[in-house]
Design an enzyme around this catalytic site. Structure first.
Site, PDB file in Angstrom:
ATOM      1  N   HIS A 373       0.797  -1.232   0.000  1.00  0.00           N
ATOM      2  CA  HIS A 373       0.000   0.000   0.000  1.00  0.00           C
ATOM      3  C   HIS A 373       0.827   1.278   0.000  1.00  0.00           C
ATOM      4  CE1 HIS A 373      -4.005  -1.825   0.840  1.00  0.00           C
ATOM      5  NE2 HIS A 373      -3.268  -2.761   1.409  1.00  0.00           N
ATOM      6  N   LYS A 565      -8.826  13.749   4.428  1.00  0.00           N
ATOM      7  CA  LYS A 565      -7.934  12.586   4.414  1.00  0.00           C
ATOM      8  C   LYS A 565      -6.969  12.758   5.576  1.00  0.00           C
ATOM      9  CE  LYS A 565      -6.686  13.905   0.208  1.00  0.00           C
ATOM     10  NZ  LYS A 565      -6.625  12.783  -0.707  1.00  0.00           N
ATOM     11  N   ARG A 566      -6.176  11.723   5.913  1.00  0.00           N
ATOM     12  CA  ARG A 566      -5.162  11.894   6.944  1.00  0.00           C
ATOM     13  C   ARG A 566      -4.289  13.105   6.598  1.00  0.00           C
ATOM     14  NH1 ARG A 566      -4.887   7.917  11.148  1.00  0.00           N
ATOM     15  NH2 ARG A 566      -3.003   9.064  11.731  1.00  0.00           N
ATOM     16  N   LYS A 571       0.567  14.522   1.227  1.00  0.00           N
ATOM     17  CA  LYS A 571      -0.768  14.819   0.684  1.00  0.00           C
ATOM     18  C   LYS A 571      -0.955  16.323   0.442  1.00  0.00           C
ATOM     19  CE  LYS A 571      -2.753  10.817   3.141  1.00  0.00           C
ATOM     20  NZ  LYS A 571      -3.378   9.952   2.122  1.00  0.00           N
ATOM     21  N   THR A 673      -8.569   6.589  -2.036  1.00  0.00           N
ATOM     22  CA  THR A 673      -9.918   6.052  -2.221  1.00  0.00           C
ATOM     23  C   THR A 673     -10.950   7.149  -1.978  1.00  0.00           C
ATOM     24  OG1 THR A 673      -9.724   5.214   0.031  1.00  0.00           O
ATOM     25  CG2 THR A 673      -9.451   3.625  -1.746  1.00  0.00           C
ATOM     26  N   LYS A 677     -14.680   8.323  -3.728  1.00  0.00           N
ATOM     27  CA  LYS A 677     -15.917   8.617  -2.985  1.00  0.00           C
ATOM     28  C   LYS A 677     -16.476   9.981  -3.389  1.00  0.00           C
ATOM     29  CE  LYS A 677     -13.880   5.862   0.644  1.00  0.00           C
ATOM     30  NZ  LYS A 677     -13.023   5.902   1.854  1.00  0.00           N
TER      31      LYS A 677
HETATM   32  C1  Z2T Z   1      -2.795   3.481   4.672  1.00  0.00           C
HETATM   33  O1  Z2T Z   1      -4.038   3.913   4.940  1.00  0.00           O
HETATM   34  C2  Z2T Z   1      -2.315   3.439   3.369  1.00  0.00           C
HETATM   35  C3  Z2T Z   1      -1.054   2.965   3.132  1.00  0.00           C
HETATM   36  C4  Z2T Z   1      -0.261   2.516   4.189  1.00  0.00           C
HETATM   37  O2  Z2T Z   1       0.974   2.042   3.919  1.00  0.00           O
HETATM   38  C5  Z2T Z   1      -0.719   2.555   5.496  1.00  0.00           C
HETATM   39  C6  Z2T Z   1      -1.989   3.036   5.716  1.00  0.00           C
HETATM   40 CL1  Z2T Z   1      -2.592   3.074   7.319  1.00  0.00          CL
HETATM   41  C7  Z2T Z   1       1.633   1.238   4.833  1.00  0.00           C
HETATM   42  C8  Z2T Z   1      -3.218   3.877   2.255  1.00  0.00           C
HETATM   43  C9  Z2T Z   1      -2.530   4.593   1.105  1.00  0.00           C
HETATM   44  O3  Z2T Z   1      -1.832   5.707   1.585  1.00  0.00           O
HETATM   45  C10 Z2T Z   1      -3.585   5.014   0.092  1.00  0.00           C
HETATM   46  O4  Z2T Z   1      -2.985   5.610  -1.028  1.00  0.00           O
HETATM   47  C11 Z2T Z   1      -4.393   3.808  -0.365  1.00  0.00           C
HETATM   48  O5  Z2T Z   1      -5.485   4.200  -1.149  1.00  0.00           O
HETATM   49  C12 Z2T Z   1      -4.918   3.041   0.825  1.00  0.00           C
HETATM   50  O6  Z2T Z   1      -3.882   2.719   1.720  1.00  0.00           O
HETATM   51  C13 Z2T Z   1      -5.610   1.753   0.415  1.00  0.00           C
HETATM   52  O7  Z2T Z   1      -4.837   1.023  -0.485  1.00  0.00           O
END
Ligand code: Z2T
Length: 831
Positions: A373, A565-566, A571, A673, A677
């Site tokens: 991810h 988003k976070r 970002k 994601t 949405k």
């Molecule tokens: C996370 O939410 C994502 C990646 C991570 O890498 C850890 C966490 Cl907690 C270890 C996110 C990505 O940043 C995002 O781009 C992606 O859409 C999402 O995972 C689901 O694949």
């Protein structure tokens, strides 16, 4: 697992109040549950009592389908997907389950006839926030789609007693409050005290000779903790299939407790209980690993060990011998958090079930698949060998042995290339020796995938280049998706109704490609009017919600420009801020210009230990305070920070957005994601060519997407040539004055130092190239404002965005996993 027959109705009343779908049955079921479970009459019930009764009434109707599914899966020995994830960010269950049961209208009417405010009942639910962000929410969307597509599956994770913290804003700063989500009980889970497995930690290993005089290894642990199963049923949309989310809670091992009592150490026994329970106490609130936290490694092993033991139990209960384990089960590893599963399955097969290495490895490497991810190097998990050895001595031996076999293969293929061997090793040897969890996951898996086309390419060419050279066929792409049930039907019922009426059917809810039927109406002025009215209504709702929570009043006619988003530097929430400051300065310089009003809305949590992210939140709120209170601005632009952005609050945000901010530095956001949405709810995107933005733009058409900024290739090139952010600062007078305004103290009551760490970092380092993309971003935002003036045209673009989002259903993603990676078939359960 229950062996009971599907419950035969004892009499008509019982059938109708527990399982009946009529309004009368729902009303009677509700009143029965209120009385017999909550011990309340209608007259004295609190809002929470009413919610609980509604939840039980809904759950009753799911349980019957659940038993049917379990029986069918068992007797058919169905191949089962096990989704292992340290996070499941579920969001509230009630409204979602009513949608999937198809009884929203009946339930609403039933509530009204009982004189109840159904929206208020739904709003009572405290959401299970057992995840940080995208990764955890993806797991929840996938559970919904697995059930909807009728694929037998189990989600395995941790039943954290405290989920992601609740965020409040005090004096502009983020303050974290613990999330005591279980405080008032959880009607959706069913405890399974008899499904309990011991989990070992620490101690040592020893060799012994078994009955056949073979040398075997025994792990003598220093600590044993029990994992107890808590099951939540996950119902599919419009189907009889109910899959299982099985979360593990840590408890003191009963046998250990007993020992302590024997020596009269009562306090010791109680202490052991408390310590055991800390393992599932709290979710780590970081989206990247916190270096070396022992408890985190204990959590990972805890849920992995329970889950694999449970799968072995199920194998014996259904199919029988372990030889066909890889045919019965496929395990998807959601990032590296559960990658210890590779070593744990090897251990159980060899040490507990008598297998030799080769047979155990043959099974193990066919069971696992791994999803990556992130490409951010700091987010790749490693554990120091010394900690690993202290906690999991047997697993370290197994990791070494996997590594020895693997590196032998590498050496044979790449004779003499010891540099490559060093890079691919499961153990990093530069500095303190560390176990590389990503390498373990790749070596232990049959398939590896990224989460968007661009990301999967970068996985092959950068992050795992050596592994791709070695096993090219192991690498795949599955672009993420989100569930239209929660993010359209539940979140935006007005839009859902309009779409169904326009298309003449609600088939799009299970087959999102059908949204294309909207295209035929994209020029229809009648639809335009209704589309616009739906958006305005959502904006009014959000404005009321925000007014109530923050005191800031938004104009529903303004562009609702949202970034939720976070909070993370990659970002680039601060790029958005620079644009806001630019708008502010423009109005101050020429107050009478004709400009399109905008509401800038932010939401998102910062990891509690991430100073720069917290400073960005403070700056958002500081800028908001000045702009919102400047009489010269007169409401033309407004800035608001939505506190505690989570699934529930997000559901207010997506329907109301006109513009979706997806502005990460290209090459950094694996997929995103939230981008999906927003677009599904009719927002247009302003974004870079990053993650799934690339594919969203391809689908909706480049004329319906506001693109700006460097591509991932250009980013790489620029970095290789040497990036000097201070030159952008020196050469672009507007950029300079925006940053200088932050440093002037205007936003910080004269304090010129408060935001220095942020502005200094931008000018001197700028690791995410905010300054390099600034000019293009401002220009693109100007195009957005011009486009918004033409309401007809904007609405048409909005309709086309929704019409062309079919690809981004998590149903499509799960179909791809099922076909190309898992090789699983649907097992329909009739209604
Ligand atoms: C996370 O939410 C994502 C990646 C991570 O890498 C850890 C966490 Cl907690 C270890 C996110 C990505 O940043 C995002 O781009 C992606 O859409 C999402 O995972 C689901 O694949």
């Amino acid at each position: 697992m229950s062996m009971a027959q599907s419950p035969e109705p004892l009499d008509v009343d019982r059938e109708s109040t527990r399982t009946g779908m009529s309004k009368t049955a729902l009303k009677q079921g509700f009143l029965d549950n209120l009385f017999y479970i909550q011990g309340r009459f209608r007259e004295v019930a609190t809002p929470h009592d009413l919610y609980m009764a509604a939840a039980y009434t809904t759950r009753d109707r799911i349980l019957e389908r659940w038993i049917k599914s379990a029986q069918h899966y068992k007797s058919n020995q169905s191949r089962t997907v096990c989704y292992l994830s340290a996070e499941f960010l579920l969001g509230p269950h009630l409204a979602n389950n009513l949608v999937n049961l198809g009884i929203v209208e009946t339930a609403t009417e039933a509530a009204h006839e009982l004189g109840l405010d159904f929206d208020a009942i739904i709003a009572e639910e405290e959401e299970p926030g057992l995840g940080n962000g995208g990764l955890g929410r993806l797991a929840a969307c996938f559970m919904d789609s697995l059930s909807t597509l009728q694929i037998p599956s189990i989600g395995y994770g941790i039943r954290y007693e405290f989920g992601i913290f609740d965020q409040t804003i005090e004096d502009g700063w983020q303050v974290e409050k613990s999330d005591n989500w279980l405080r008032n009980g959880n009607p959706w889970e069913i405890p399974r005290p008899k499904i309990r497995f011991p989990v070992f930690y620490g101690g040592y290993t020893e060799q012994y000779r078994d009955h056949d005089d073979r040398t075997r290894t025994r792990w003598v642990p220093a600590q044993i903790i029990d994992g107890v199963a808590y099951d939540t049923p996950i119902l599919g949309y419009g189907v009889g299939n109910v899959n299982l989310l099985r979360l593990w809670k840590a408890e003191a091992s009963e046998s250990f407790d007993f020992q302590a009592f024997n020596v009269g150490n009562y306090y010791g026994a109680v202490h052991a209980k408390i310590e055991a329970e800390t393992i599932s106490k709290v979710l780590y609130p970081n989206d990247e690993p916190e270096a070396g936290k022992e408890l985190r490694l204990k959590q990972q092993f805890f849920f992995v060990s329970c889950s694999i033991q449970d799968m072995i139990r199920l194998q014996f209960n259904t199919v029988g011998p372990l030889d066909s384990f890889a045919e019965k089960f496929v395990v998807q590893l959601n990032d590296t958090h559960p990658s210890l599963a590779v070593a744990e399955l090897m251990r159980l097969l060899m040490d507990e079930h008598d297998m030799d290495w080769d047979r155990a490895w043959d099974i193990t490497h066919r069971v696992f698949c791994y999803t990556n991810h992130t490409l951010l190097p700091e987010a790749l998990e490693t554990w120091s060998v010394s900690l690993f050895e202290r906690l999991l001595p047997r697993h370290l031996e197994i990791v070494y042995e996997i590594n020895r076999h693997f590196l032998d293969e590498v050496r044979i293929r790449f004779l003499g290339d010891e540099e490559r061997v060093r890079r691919m090793s499961l153990i990093a040897e530069d500095g303190e020796r560390r176990v590389r969890m990503a390498n373990l996951a790749v070596v232990g898996s049959r398939a590896v995938n990224g989460v968007a086309a661009l990301h999967s390419e970068l996985v092959k060419t950068t992050l795992f280049k050596d592994f791709h050279d070695f096993w090219p066929d192991r690498f795949h792409n599955v672009t993420n998706g989100v569930t239209p049930r929660r993010f359209m039907v539940v979140a935006n019922p007005r839009l859902a109704r309009l779409i169904s009426e326009t298309c003449g059917s609600d088939d799009w809810i299970r087959d999102l490609g059908r949204l294309r039927d909207l295209e035929a109406h994209a020029m229809d002025s009648g639809l335009h009017e209704r589309w616009h009215a739906v958006k305005i209504a959502a904006k009014r709702d959000l404005a009321a919600w925000l007014k109530h929570r923050t005191g800031v009043l938004l104009d529903p006619e303004a562009i609702f420009d949202v970034q939720a988003k976070r909070i993370h530097e990659y970002k680039r929430q601060h790029l958005n801020l620079l644009h806001i400051i630019r708008c502010y300065q423009r109005i101050k310089q020429s107050p009478n210009q004709d400009m399109v009003p905008r509401a800038f809305i932010f939401g998102g949590k910062a990891a509690p230990g991430y100073f720069m992210a917290k400073l960005i939140i403070k700056l958002i709120n500081a800028v908001a305070e000045v702009i919102n209170n400047d009489p010269q601005i007169n409401g033309f632009i407004r800035v608001v920070f939505m506190p505690d952005f989570n699934v529930k609050n997000g559901q207010h945000l997506y329907p109301a957005a006109n513009l979706s901010e997806q502005i990460s530095l290209a090459g950094k956001e694996a997929s995103g994601t939230g981008n999906m949405k927003f677009s599904m709810n009719g927002a247009l995107t302003i974004g870079t060519l990053d993650g799934a933005n690339v594919e969203i733009r391809e689908e909706v058409g480049k004329e319906n997407f506001f693109l700006f900024g460097m591509s991932a290739d250009e980013v790489g090139q620029h970095q290789r040539e040497g990036y000097r952010p201070w030159e952008y600062y020196a050469r672009d007078a507007e950029l300079k004055s925006d940053i200088d305004l932050i440093n002037s103290g205007l936003f910080s009551h004269g304090d010129t130092q408060l935001f220095r760490p942020l502005t200094d970092r931008l000018v001197n380092q700028d690791p995410f190239m905010v300054l390099a993309d600034y000019r293009a971003y401002i220009a693109c935002q100007d195009h957005v404002a011009e486009a918004y003036r033409d309401h007809q045209h904007w609405t048409r673009m909005s309709i086309l965005n929704v019409a062309r989002m079919g690809k981004f259903s998590s149903d499509r993603a799960i179909r791809e996993y099922a076909e190309h990676i898992w090789r699983t078939e649907p097992h329909p359960i009739g209604l």
